[in-house]
Motif scaffolding. Structure first.
Motif, mmCIF file in Angstrom:
data_model
loop_
_atom_site.group_PDB
_atom_site.id
_atom_site.type_symbol
_atom_site.label_atom_id
_atom_site.label_comp_id
_atom_site.label_asym_id
_atom_site.label_seq_id
_atom_site.Cartn_x
_atom_site.Cartn_y
_atom_site.Cartn_z
ATOM 1 N N TYR A 24 0.840 -1.201 0.000
ATOM 2 C CA TYR A 24 0.000 0.000 0.000
ATOM 3 C C TYR A 24 0.874 1.250 0.000
ATOM 4 O O TYR A 24 1.157 1.816 1.049
ATOM 5 N N GLN A 80 0.285 4.217 -1.355
ATOM 6 C CA GLN A 80 -0.470 5.438 -1.014
ATOM 7 C C GLN A 80 -0.544 5.607 0.489
ATOM 8 O O GLN A 80 -0.381 6.705 1.013
ATOM 9 N N ALA A 81 -0.792 4.495 1.186
ATOM 10 C CA ALA A 81 -0.908 4.562 2.642
ATOM 11 C C ALA A 81 0.420 5.001 3.254
ATOM 12 O O ALA A 81 0.451 5.771 4.222
ATOM 13 N N ILE A 94 2.745 6.922 1.832
ATOM 14 C CA ILE A 94 2.949 8.353 1.577
ATOM 15 C C ILE A 94 2.036 9.184 2.472
ATOM 16 O O ILE A 94 2.471 10.150 3.117
ATOM 17 N N ALA A 95 0.750 8.778 2.544
ATOM 18 C CA ALA A 95 -0.198 9.520 3.371
ATOM 19 C C ALA A 95 0.237 9.519 4.829
ATOM 20 O O ALA A 95 0.202 10.547 5.517
ATOM 21 N N GLY A 96 0.669 8.357 5.312
ATOM 22 C CA GLY A 96 1.080 8.247 6.712
ATOM 23 C C GLY A 96 2.324 9.072 6.998
ATOM 24 O O GLY A 96 2.401 9.778 8.010
ATOM 25 N N THR A 150 1.538 12.658 7.259
ATOM 26 C CA THR A 150 0.916 12.977 8.543
ATOM 27 C C THR A 150 1.964 13.086 9.644
ATOM 28 O O THR A 150 1.932 14.009 10.463
ATOM 29 N N THR A 158 3.680 16.391 9.323
ATOM 30 C CA THR A 158 2.897 17.513 9.850
ATOM 31 C C THR A 158 2.993 17.591 11.367
ATOM 32 O O THR A 158 3.236 18.657 11.940
ATOM 33 N N PHE A 159 2.796 16.433 12.023
ATOM 34 C CA PHE A 159 2.853 16.448 13.482
ATOM 35 C C PHE A 159 4.270 16.738 13.970
ATOM 36 O O PHE A 159 4.452 17.370 15.007
ATOM 37 N N ARG A 206 8.549 4.842 6.743
ATOM 38 C CA ARG A 206 7.913 5.736 7.688
ATOM 39 C C ARG A 206 8.875 6.367 8.693
ATOM 40 O O ARG A 206 8.517 7.316 9.382
ATOM 41 N N GLU A 221 -6.471 3.884 0.405
ATOM 42 C CA GLU A 221 -5.767 3.462 1.618
ATOM 43 C C GLU A 221 -5.110 4.647 2.317
ATOM 44 O O GLU A 221 -4.057 4.529 2.895
ATOM 45 N N GLU A 244 -5.074 7.896 6.757
ATOM 46 C CA GLU A 244 -4.227 8.596 7.723
ATOM 47 C C GLU A 244 -3.964 10.046 7.324
ATOM 48 O O GLU A 244 -3.709 10.890 8.173
ATOM 49 N N LEU A 245 -4.027 10.323 6.014
ATOM 50 C CA LEU A 245 -3.647 11.655 5.545
ATOM 51 C C LEU A 245 -4.515 12.770 6.138
ATOM 52 O O LEU A 245 -3.987 13.778 6.598
ATOM 53 N N SER A 302 -3.644 14.687 9.341
ATOM 54 C CA SER A 302 -2.653 15.757 9.460
ATOM 55 C C SER A 302 -3.319 17.121 9.488
ATOM 56 O O SER A 302 -2.818 18.029 10.129
#
Lengths: 285, 163
Positions: free
Chosen positions: A37, A39-40, A42-44, A47, A50-51, A139, B71, B74-75, B78
Protein backbone atom coordinates in the motif's frame (compact mmCIF):
# COMPACT_ATOMS: atom_id res chain seq x y z
CA UNK A 1 19.04 -45.51 25.17
CA UNK A 2 21.65 -43.33 23.52
CA UNK A 3 19.91 -43.93 20.23
CA UNK A 4 16.61 -42.55 21.58
CA UNK A 5 18.27 -39.40 22.88
CA UNK A 6 20.04 -38.90 19.55
CA UNK A 7 16.80 -39.07 17.56
CA UNK A 8 15.07 -36.75 20.05
CA UNK A 9 17.83 -34.19 19.66
CA UNK A 10 17.72 -34.51 15.91
CA UNK A 11 13.94 -34.10 15.94
CA UNK A 12 14.17 -31.04 18.16
CA UNK A 13 16.81 -29.51 15.90
CA UNK A 14 14.59 -30.15 12.89
CA UNK A 15 11.69 -28.40 14.65
CA UNK A 16 13.83 -25.40 15.52
CA UNK A 17 15.02 -25.16 11.93
CA UNK A 18 11.52 -25.33 10.54
CA UNK A 19 10.44 -22.64 13.06
CA UNK A 20 13.25 -20.38 11.89
CA UNK A 21 12.30 -20.91 8.26
CA UNK A 22 8.62 -20.26 8.94
CA UNK A 23 9.40 -17.13 10.94
CA UNK A 24 11.64 -15.82 8.16
CA UNK A 25 8.89 -16.27 5.58
CA UNK A 26 6.34 -14.70 7.96
CA UNK A 27 8.63 -11.70 8.36
CA UNK A 28 9.00 -11.43 4.58
CA UNK A 29 5.22 -11.62 4.24
CA UNK A 30 4.79 -8.88 6.86
CA UNK A 31 7.19 -6.69 4.90
CA UNK A 32 5.35 -7.32 1.62
CA UNK A 33 1.92 -6.83 3.14
CA UNK A 34 2.68 -3.28 4.23
CA UNK A 35 4.82 -2.35 1.22
CA UNK A 36 1.84 -3.15 -1.05
CA UNK A 37 0.00 0.00 0.00
CA UNK A 38 2.25 2.80 -1.26
CA UNK A 39 -0.47 5.44 -1.01
CA UNK A 40 -0.91 4.56 2.64
CA UNK A 41 2.85 4.91 3.19
CA UNK A 42 2.95 8.35 1.58
CA UNK A 43 -0.20 9.52 3.37
CA UNK A 44 1.08 8.25 6.71
CA UNK A 45 4.55 9.75 6.31
CA UNK A 46 2.98 13.10 5.36
CA UNK A 47 0.92 12.98 8.54
CA UNK A 48 3.99 12.21 10.67
CA UNK A 49 5.76 15.13 9.02
CA UNK A 50 2.90 17.51 9.85
CA UNK A 51 2.85 16.45 13.48
CA UNK A 52 6.64 16.63 13.55
CA UNK A 53 6.46 20.28 12.43
CA UNK A 54 3.74 21.08 14.99
CA UNK A 55 5.56 19.48 17.93
CA UNK A 56 8.95 20.93 16.98
CA UNK A 57 7.66 24.50 16.79
CA UNK A 58 5.85 24.18 20.12
CA UNK A 59 8.85 22.66 21.91
CA UNK A 60 11.24 25.20 20.36
CA UNK A 61 8.92 27.96 21.60
CA UNK A 62 9.16 26.48 25.09
CA UNK A 63 12.96 26.35 24.87
CA UNK A 64 13.08 29.88 23.41
CA UNK A 65 11.06 31.17 26.36
CA UNK A 66 13.70 30.13 28.89
CA UNK A 67 16.88 32.00 29.72
CA UNK A 68 19.25 29.15 28.87
CA UNK A 69 17.33 28.11 25.74
CA UNK A 70 16.83 24.66 27.26
CA UNK A 71 13.52 22.84 27.67
CA UNK A 72 13.63 20.11 30.35
CA UNK A 73 17.39 20.00 29.81
CA UNK A 74 17.20 19.47 26.03
CA UNK A 75 18.81 22.03 23.73
CA UNK A 76 17.29 23.00 20.36
CA UNK A 77 18.99 20.27 18.31
CA UNK A 78 18.12 17.65 20.91
CA UNK A 79 14.45 18.72 21.00
CA UNK A 80 14.21 18.64 17.22
CA UNK A 81 15.80 15.21 16.99
CA UNK A 82 13.61 13.95 19.83
CA UNK A 83 10.43 14.94 17.98
CA UNK A 84 11.36 13.63 14.52
CA UNK A 85 12.85 10.36 15.69
CA UNK A 86 9.70 9.70 17.71
CA UNK A 87 7.45 10.49 14.75
CA UNK A 88 9.27 7.71 12.89
CA UNK A 89 9.56 5.33 15.84
CA UNK A 90 5.87 5.50 16.69
CA UNK A 91 5.20 3.78 13.36
CA UNK A 92 8.14 1.37 13.57
CA UNK A 93 6.90 0.21 16.99
CA UNK A 94 3.28 0.68 15.76
CA UNK A 95 2.21 2.13 19.06
CA UNK A 96 -1.38 2.65 17.82
CA UNK A 97 -3.77 1.04 15.40
CA UNK A 98 -3.03 -2.71 15.44
CA UNK A 99 -6.18 -4.81 15.62
CA UNK A 100 -5.17 -7.91 13.60
CA UNK A 101 -5.33 -10.39 16.46
CA UNK A 102 -8.40 -8.89 18.14
CA UNK A 103 -10.32 -8.93 14.86
CA UNK A 104 -9.39 -12.56 14.24
CA UNK A 105 -10.48 -13.52 17.74
CA UNK A 106 -13.83 -11.83 17.21
CA UNK A 107 -14.40 -13.49 13.85
CA UNK A 108 -13.15 -16.87 15.00
CA UNK A 109 -10.32 -16.98 12.46
CA UNK A 110 -7.87 -17.23 15.35
CA UNK A 111 -8.50 -21.00 15.35
CA UNK A 112 -6.39 -21.24 12.21
CA UNK A 113 -3.55 -19.43 14.00
CA UNK A 114 -3.75 -21.98 16.81
CA UNK A 115 -3.51 -24.89 14.37
CA UNK A 116 -0.31 -23.57 12.81
CA UNK A 117 3.02 -25.25 13.62
CA UNK A 118 4.52 -22.08 15.16
CA UNK A 119 3.16 -20.74 18.48
CA UNK A 120 0.91 -17.70 17.85
CA UNK A 121 3.02 -15.19 19.81
CA UNK A 122 6.11 -16.14 17.81
CA UNK A 123 4.26 -16.14 14.49
CA UNK A 124 2.73 -12.71 15.07
CA UNK A 125 6.05 -11.34 16.27
CA UNK A 126 7.85 -12.60 13.15
CA UNK A 127 5.28 -10.91 10.91
CA UNK A 128 5.59 -7.76 13.02
CA UNK A 129 9.37 -7.67 12.57
CA UNK A 130 8.81 -7.69 8.80
CA UNK A 131 6.27 -4.90 9.13
CA UNK A 132 8.69 -2.88 11.26
CA UNK A 133 11.44 -3.40 8.68
CA UNK A 134 9.27 -1.80 6.03
CA UNK A 135 8.26 0.97 8.45
CA UNK A 136 11.93 1.88 8.94
CA UNK A 137 12.27 2.52 5.18
CA UNK A 138 8.88 4.01 4.46
CA UNK A 139 7.91 5.74 7.69
CA UNK A 140 11.07 6.39 9.76
CA UNK A 141 13.50 7.70 7.15
CA UNK A 142 11.21 10.29 5.44
CA UNK A 143 10.21 12.29 8.55
CA UNK A 144 13.76 12.18 9.94
CA UNK A 145 15.09 13.48 6.61
CA UNK A 146 12.53 16.32 6.62
CA UNK A 147 13.43 17.16 10.22
CA UNK A 148 17.11 17.25 9.25
CA UNK A 149 16.45 19.50 6.24
CA UNK A 150 14.07 21.96 7.94
CA UNK A 151 15.58 22.21 11.42
CA UNK A 152 18.86 20.27 11.48
CA UNK A 153 19.39 17.34 13.82
CA UNK A 154 21.58 16.54 16.81
CA UNK A 155 24.94 14.92 16.03
CA UNK A 156 25.78 12.22 18.59
CA UNK A 157 29.17 12.76 20.19
CA UNK A 158 29.80 9.21 21.44
CA UNK A 159 30.79 6.56 18.90
CA UNK A 160 28.48 3.91 20.34
CA UNK A 161 25.33 6.06 20.46
CA UNK A 162 23.91 5.03 17.09
CA UNK A 163 24.35 1.26 17.56
CA UNK A 164 22.96 1.60 21.08
CA UNK A 165 19.99 3.48 19.64
CA UNK A 166 19.37 0.64 17.17
CA UNK A 167 19.36 -1.84 20.06
CA UNK A 168 17.12 0.45 22.09
CA UNK A 169 14.65 0.81 19.20
CA UNK A 170 14.60 -2.96 18.70
CA UNK A 171 13.80 -3.47 22.39
CA UNK A 172 11.10 -0.81 22.07
CA UNK A 173 9.56 -2.83 19.24
CA UNK A 174 9.51 -5.97 21.40
CA UNK A 175 7.91 -4.13 24.33
CA UNK A 176 5.34 -2.41 22.15
CA UNK A 177 4.49 -5.60 20.29
CA UNK A 178 3.91 -7.48 23.54
CA UNK A 179 1.72 -4.66 24.85
CA UNK A 180 -0.35 -4.56 21.68
CA UNK A 181 -0.64 -8.34 21.64
CA UNK A 182 -1.99 -8.39 25.18
CA UNK A 183 -4.44 -5.55 24.45
CA UNK A 184 -5.69 -7.54 21.44
CA UNK A 185 -5.73 -10.79 23.42
CA UNK A 186 -8.25 -9.33 25.87
CA UNK A 187 -10.70 -10.09 23.04
CA UNK A 188 -10.47 -13.74 24.13
CA UNK A 189 -12.40 -12.70 27.24
CA UNK A 190 -14.13 -9.44 26.26
CA UNK A 191 -14.65 -9.82 22.48
CA UNK A 192 -14.73 -6.03 22.18
CA UNK A 193 -11.32 -4.49 22.80
CA UNK A 194 -12.33 -0.88 22.21
CA UNK A 195 -12.33 0.08 25.88
CA UNK A 196 -8.94 -1.50 26.59
CA UNK A 197 -7.56 -0.09 23.37
CA UNK A 198 -8.69 3.41 24.33
CA UNK A 199 -6.92 3.03 27.68
CA UNK A 200 -3.77 1.85 25.86
CA UNK A 201 -3.84 4.79 23.43
CA UNK A 202 -4.32 7.25 26.28
CA UNK A 203 -1.62 5.77 28.52
CA UNK A 204 0.90 5.18 25.74
CA UNK A 205 0.46 8.68 24.32
CA UNK A 206 0.85 10.41 27.67
CA UNK A 207 3.45 8.20 29.34
CA UNK A 208 5.70 7.27 26.43
CA UNK A 209 6.93 10.84 26.02
CA UNK A 210 5.20 11.21 22.64
CA UNK A 211 3.18 14.32 23.43
CA UNK A 212 6.06 15.95 25.31
CA UNK A 213 9.28 14.68 26.91
CA UNK A 214 8.50 13.12 30.30
CA UNK A 215 11.36 15.11 31.81
CA UNK A 216 9.06 18.14 31.84
CA UNK A 217 7.26 16.48 34.76
CA UNK A 218 8.54 16.24 38.35
CA UNK A 219 11.48 13.88 38.66
CA UNK A 220 9.82 11.50 41.15
CA UNK A 221 6.86 11.11 38.80
CA UNK A 222 9.02 10.49 35.73
CA UNK A 223 11.11 7.95 37.59
CA UNK A 224 8.04 6.10 38.92
CA UNK A 225 6.47 5.90 35.49
CA UNK A 226 9.74 4.88 33.87
CA UNK A 227 10.39 2.00 36.25
CA UNK A 228 6.79 1.06 36.95
CA UNK A 229 5.34 1.05 33.43
CA UNK A 230 6.64 -0.08 30.04
CA UNK A 231 5.52 3.09 28.22
CA UNK A 232 8.63 5.31 28.55
CA UNK A 233 10.69 2.38 27.26
CA UNK A 234 8.79 2.54 23.96
CA UNK A 235 9.54 6.09 22.75
CA UNK A 236 11.19 8.21 25.43
CA UNK A 237 14.05 5.75 25.97
CA UNK A 238 15.30 5.36 22.37
CA UNK A 239 15.00 9.12 21.78
CA UNK A 240 16.92 9.91 24.97
CA UNK A 241 19.61 7.41 23.97
CA UNK A 242 20.02 9.01 20.54
CA UNK A 243 20.18 12.63 21.73
CA UNK A 244 22.54 11.67 24.60
CA UNK A 245 20.29 13.35 27.12
CA UNK A 246 22.09 11.71 30.08
CA UNK A 247 25.64 10.55 30.90
CA UNK A 248 26.93 7.21 29.52
CA UNK A 249 26.20 5.27 32.74
CA UNK A 250 22.53 6.23 33.03
CA UNK A 251 22.15 5.73 29.26
CA UNK A 252 23.19 2.10 29.66
CA UNK A 253 20.79 1.86 32.60
CA UNK A 254 17.96 3.06 30.34
CA UNK A 255 18.68 0.32 27.82
CA UNK A 256 19.03 -2.28 30.60
CA UNK A 257 15.62 -1.20 31.89
CA UNK A 258 14.21 -1.66 28.41
CA UNK A 259 15.69 -5.16 28.23
CA UNK A 260 14.07 -6.01 31.57
CA UNK A 261 10.69 -4.70 30.41
CA UNK A 262 11.01 -6.54 27.10
CA UNK A 263 11.57 -9.82 28.96
CA UNK A 264 8.71 -9.21 31.40
CA UNK A 265 6.27 -8.20 28.65
CA UNK A 266 7.11 -11.16 26.40
CA UNK A 267 6.75 -13.66 29.25
CA UNK A 268 3.43 -12.05 30.21
CA UNK A 269 2.35 -12.27 26.59
CA UNK A 270 3.05 -16.01 26.42
CA UNK A 271 1.27 -16.58 29.74
CA UNK A 272 -1.79 -14.65 28.54
CA UNK A 273 -1.82 -16.68 25.33
CA UNK A 274 -1.67 -19.99 27.26
CA UNK A 275 -4.49 -18.90 29.55
CA UNK A 276 -6.59 -17.92 26.56
CA UNK A 277 -6.02 -21.20 24.76
CA UNK A 278 -7.18 -23.18 27.80
CA UNK A 279 -10.58 -21.54 27.93
CA UNK A 280 -11.14 -20.62 24.32
CA UNK A 281 -14.65 -20.95 22.95
CA UNK A 282 -14.65 -20.06 19.32
CA UNK A 283 -17.19 -17.52 18.22
CA UNK A 284 -19.05 -17.81 15.03
CA UNK A 285 -21.60 -19.86 13.26
CA UNK B 1 -27.44 10.89 2.44
CA UNK B 2 -24.82 12.91 4.33
CA UNK B 3 -27.00 13.63 7.41
CA UNK B 4 -27.88 9.95 7.55
CA UNK B 5 -24.20 8.94 7.55
CA UNK B 6 -23.29 11.54 10.15
CA UNK B 7 -26.14 10.70 12.49
CA UNK B 8 -25.70 6.94 12.15
CA UNK B 9 -22.94 6.89 14.77
CA UNK B 10 -23.71 9.38 17.52
CA UNK B 11 -21.80 8.53 20.66
CA UNK B 12 -23.23 9.88 23.87
CA UNK B 13 -19.88 9.69 25.65
CA UNK B 14 -18.55 12.43 23.34
CA UNK B 15 -20.94 14.86 25.03
CA UNK B 16 -18.42 15.11 27.87
CA UNK B 17 -15.93 16.70 25.46
CA UNK B 18 -18.41 19.42 24.52
CA UNK B 19 -19.25 20.08 28.16
CA UNK B 20 -15.57 20.25 29.13
CA UNK B 21 -14.68 22.48 26.20
CA UNK B 22 -17.56 24.84 26.91
CA UNK B 23 -16.67 24.99 30.60
CA UNK B 24 -13.04 25.85 29.86
CA UNK B 25 -14.12 28.48 27.32
CA UNK B 26 -16.58 30.17 29.69
CA UNK B 27 -14.06 29.96 32.52
CA UNK B 28 -11.41 31.62 30.36
CA UNK B 29 -13.79 34.37 29.25
CA UNK B 30 -14.71 35.12 32.86
CA UNK B 31 -11.09 35.06 34.02
CA UNK B 32 -10.03 37.39 31.18
CA UNK B 33 -12.35 40.05 32.67
CA UNK B 34 -13.16 41.69 29.33
CA UNK B 35 -14.95 45.03 28.81
CA UNK B 36 -18.09 43.46 27.34
CA UNK B 37 -19.77 45.17 24.37
CA UNK B 38 -22.58 43.75 22.20
CA UNK B 39 -20.05 43.06 19.44
CA UNK B 40 -17.77 41.14 21.84
CA UNK B 41 -20.67 39.04 23.10
CA UNK B 42 -21.69 38.26 19.53
CA UNK B 43 -18.15 37.24 18.57
CA UNK B 44 -17.72 35.15 21.73
CA UNK B 45 -20.89 33.24 20.81
CA UNK B 46 -20.29 32.97 17.07
CA UNK B 47 -16.58 32.03 17.13
CA UNK B 48 -16.97 28.55 18.68
CA UNK B 49 -19.92 27.76 16.40
CA UNK B 50 -17.91 28.88 13.36
CA UNK B 51 -14.99 26.78 14.56
CA UNK B 52 -17.25 23.74 14.83
CA UNK B 53 -18.56 24.27 11.29
CA UNK B 54 -15.01 24.77 10.04
CA UNK B 55 -13.74 21.52 11.53
CA UNK B 56 -16.84 19.60 10.44
CA UNK B 57 -16.10 20.78 6.90
CA UNK B 58 -12.49 19.62 7.25
CA UNK B 59 -13.51 16.18 8.46
CA UNK B 60 -15.87 15.93 5.51
CA UNK B 61 -13.12 16.85 3.07
CA UNK B 62 -10.84 14.34 4.78
CA UNK B 63 -13.42 11.59 4.47
CA UNK B 64 -14.09 12.54 0.84
CA UNK B 65 -10.39 12.18 -0.03
CA UNK B 66 -10.77 8.42 0.39
CA UNK B 67 -13.04 8.47 -2.69
CA UNK B 68 -9.81 8.80 -4.63
CA UNK B 69 -7.12 7.67 -2.22
CA UNK B 70 -8.48 4.46 -0.83
CA UNK B 71 -5.77 3.46 1.62
CA UNK B 72 -5.04 7.00 2.73
CA UNK B 73 -7.24 7.30 5.79
CA UNK B 74 -4.23 8.60 7.72
CA UNK B 75 -3.65 11.65 5.55
CA UNK B 76 -6.67 13.67 6.73
CA UNK B 77 -5.37 13.27 10.29
CA UNK B 78 -2.65 15.76 9.46
CA UNK B 79 -5.11 18.59 8.93
CA UNK B 80 -8.00 17.46 11.14
CA UNK B 81 -6.21 16.45 14.34
CA UNK B 82 -3.09 18.28 13.22
CA UNK B 83 -5.18 21.41 12.64
CA UNK B 84 -6.79 21.01 16.05
CA UNK B 85 -3.34 20.87 17.65
CA UNK B 86 -2.26 23.84 15.53
CA UNK B 87 -5.13 26.02 16.75
CA UNK B 88 -4.42 25.34 20.42
CA UNK B 89 -1.30 27.54 20.32
CA UNK B 90 -0.88 31.14 19.15
CA UNK B 91 0.22 31.05 15.52
CA UNK B 92 3.28 33.13 16.40
CA UNK B 93 4.75 29.92 17.84
CA UNK B 94 5.11 28.50 14.33
CA UNK B 95 7.41 29.74 11.62
CA UNK B 96 8.21 29.80 7.95
CA UNK B 97 6.15 28.18 5.19
CA UNK B 98 4.49 25.91 7.73
CA UNK B 99 2.79 28.86 9.42
CA UNK B 100 1.81 30.30 6.05
CA UNK B 101 0.25 27.04 4.94
CA UNK B 102 -1.63 26.11 8.11
CA UNK B 103 -2.53 29.54 9.47
CA UNK B 104 -3.56 31.29 6.25
CA UNK B 105 -3.61 28.69 3.46
CA UNK B 106 -5.85 26.28 5.34
CA UNK B 107 -7.31 29.02 7.53
CA UNK B 108 -6.61 27.67 11.01
CA UNK B 109 -5.51 31.07 12.30
CA UNK B 110 -9.10 32.28 11.91
CA UNK B 111 -10.56 29.56 14.12
CA UNK B 112 -9.13 30.63 17.47
CA UNK B 113 -6.16 32.98 17.14
CA UNK B 114 -7.75 35.98 15.38
CA UNK B 115 -11.09 35.77 17.25
CA UNK B 116 -9.11 35.63 20.51
CA UNK B 117 -7.07 38.71 19.54
CA UNK B 118 -10.30 40.58 18.75
CA UNK B 119 -11.94 39.54 22.01
CA UNK B 120 -8.89 40.59 24.01
CA UNK B 121 -8.49 43.82 22.01
CA UNK B 122 -4.88 43.01 21.18
CA UNK B 123 -3.03 43.98 18.01
CA UNK B 124 -1.75 41.16 15.82
CA UNK B 125 2.05 40.78 16.17
CA UNK B 126 2.01 39.48 12.59
CA UNK B 127 0.58 42.76 11.33
CA UNK B 128 -2.93 41.98 10.12
CA UNK B 129 -5.47 44.77 10.84
CA UNK B 130 -7.89 44.47 13.78
CA UNK B 131 -11.02 43.90 11.68
CA UNK B 132 -9.64 40.51 10.59
CA UNK B 133 -10.51 39.11 14.00
CA UNK B 134 -14.11 40.30 13.77
CA UNK B 135 -14.56 38.82 10.30
CA UNK B 136 -12.70 35.56 10.98
CA UNK B 137 -15.86 33.45 11.60
CA UNK B 138 -16.50 33.88 7.87
CA UNK B 139 -13.94 31.15 7.15
CA UNK B 140 -16.58 28.67 8.33
CA UNK B 141 -19.08 29.21 5.50
CA UNK B 142 -16.20 29.29 3.01
CA UNK B 143 -14.90 25.95 4.29
CA UNK B 144 -18.38 24.46 4.40
CA UNK B 145 -19.00 25.52 0.79
CA UNK B 146 -15.71 24.01 -0.35
CA UNK B 147 -16.42 20.78 1.54
CA UNK B 148 -19.88 20.54 -0.03
CA UNK B 149 -18.36 20.88 -3.50
CA UNK B 150 -15.75 18.17 -2.81
CA UNK B 151 -18.35 15.83 -1.30
CA UNK B 152 -20.82 16.24 -4.17
CA UNK B 153 -18.08 15.77 -6.73
CA UNK B 154 -16.95 12.65 -4.86
CA UNK B 155 -20.33 10.90 -4.74
CA UNK B 156 -21.08 11.78 -8.37
CA UNK B 157 -17.86 10.16 -9.54
CA UNK B 158 -17.65 7.33 -7.04
CA UNK B 159 -16.77 3.90 -8.32
CA UNK B 160 -16.54 1.06 -5.87
CA UNK B 161 -13.16 -0.57 -5.25
CA UNK B 162 -14.61 -3.74 -6.65
CA UNK B 163 -13.38 -6.00 -3.88
Amino acid sequence: MGFVIATETAARQATIWSHVRICASLAAAGFRRYSTYRQATIAGAATNITFGLLRTYVLLAVAGGTAAGLAAGYDRAQLTTYVWVQQGLMVVTLIWGWFDLGDRIRSGDVVIDLLRPVPPVLAYFAADVGRAGYAVLGRFVPPVLVGALVFGLYRPARWYTVPLFVLSAALALVICFAGRYMVNATAFWLLDTRGIDFAWVLASGMLSGLYFPLRFLPEWFTLTVWIGTPFPSILQAPADVLVERVAPGPTLLIVAGQAAWAAVMMVACVVVQHRAERRLVVQGG
Amino acid sequence: MLPQLVLSDLQLRKVSRIVLGAAVYVGALVAADLPWTPARVALAVVAPVAGTVFFTALFLVGASLTFWWIEAAELPNSFTYGGRDFTTYPVTVYGGWFRGLFAYGLGFAFVAYYPALALLGRADPLGLPAWVGWLSPLVAPVAAGAAAVVWRFGIRHYRSTGS
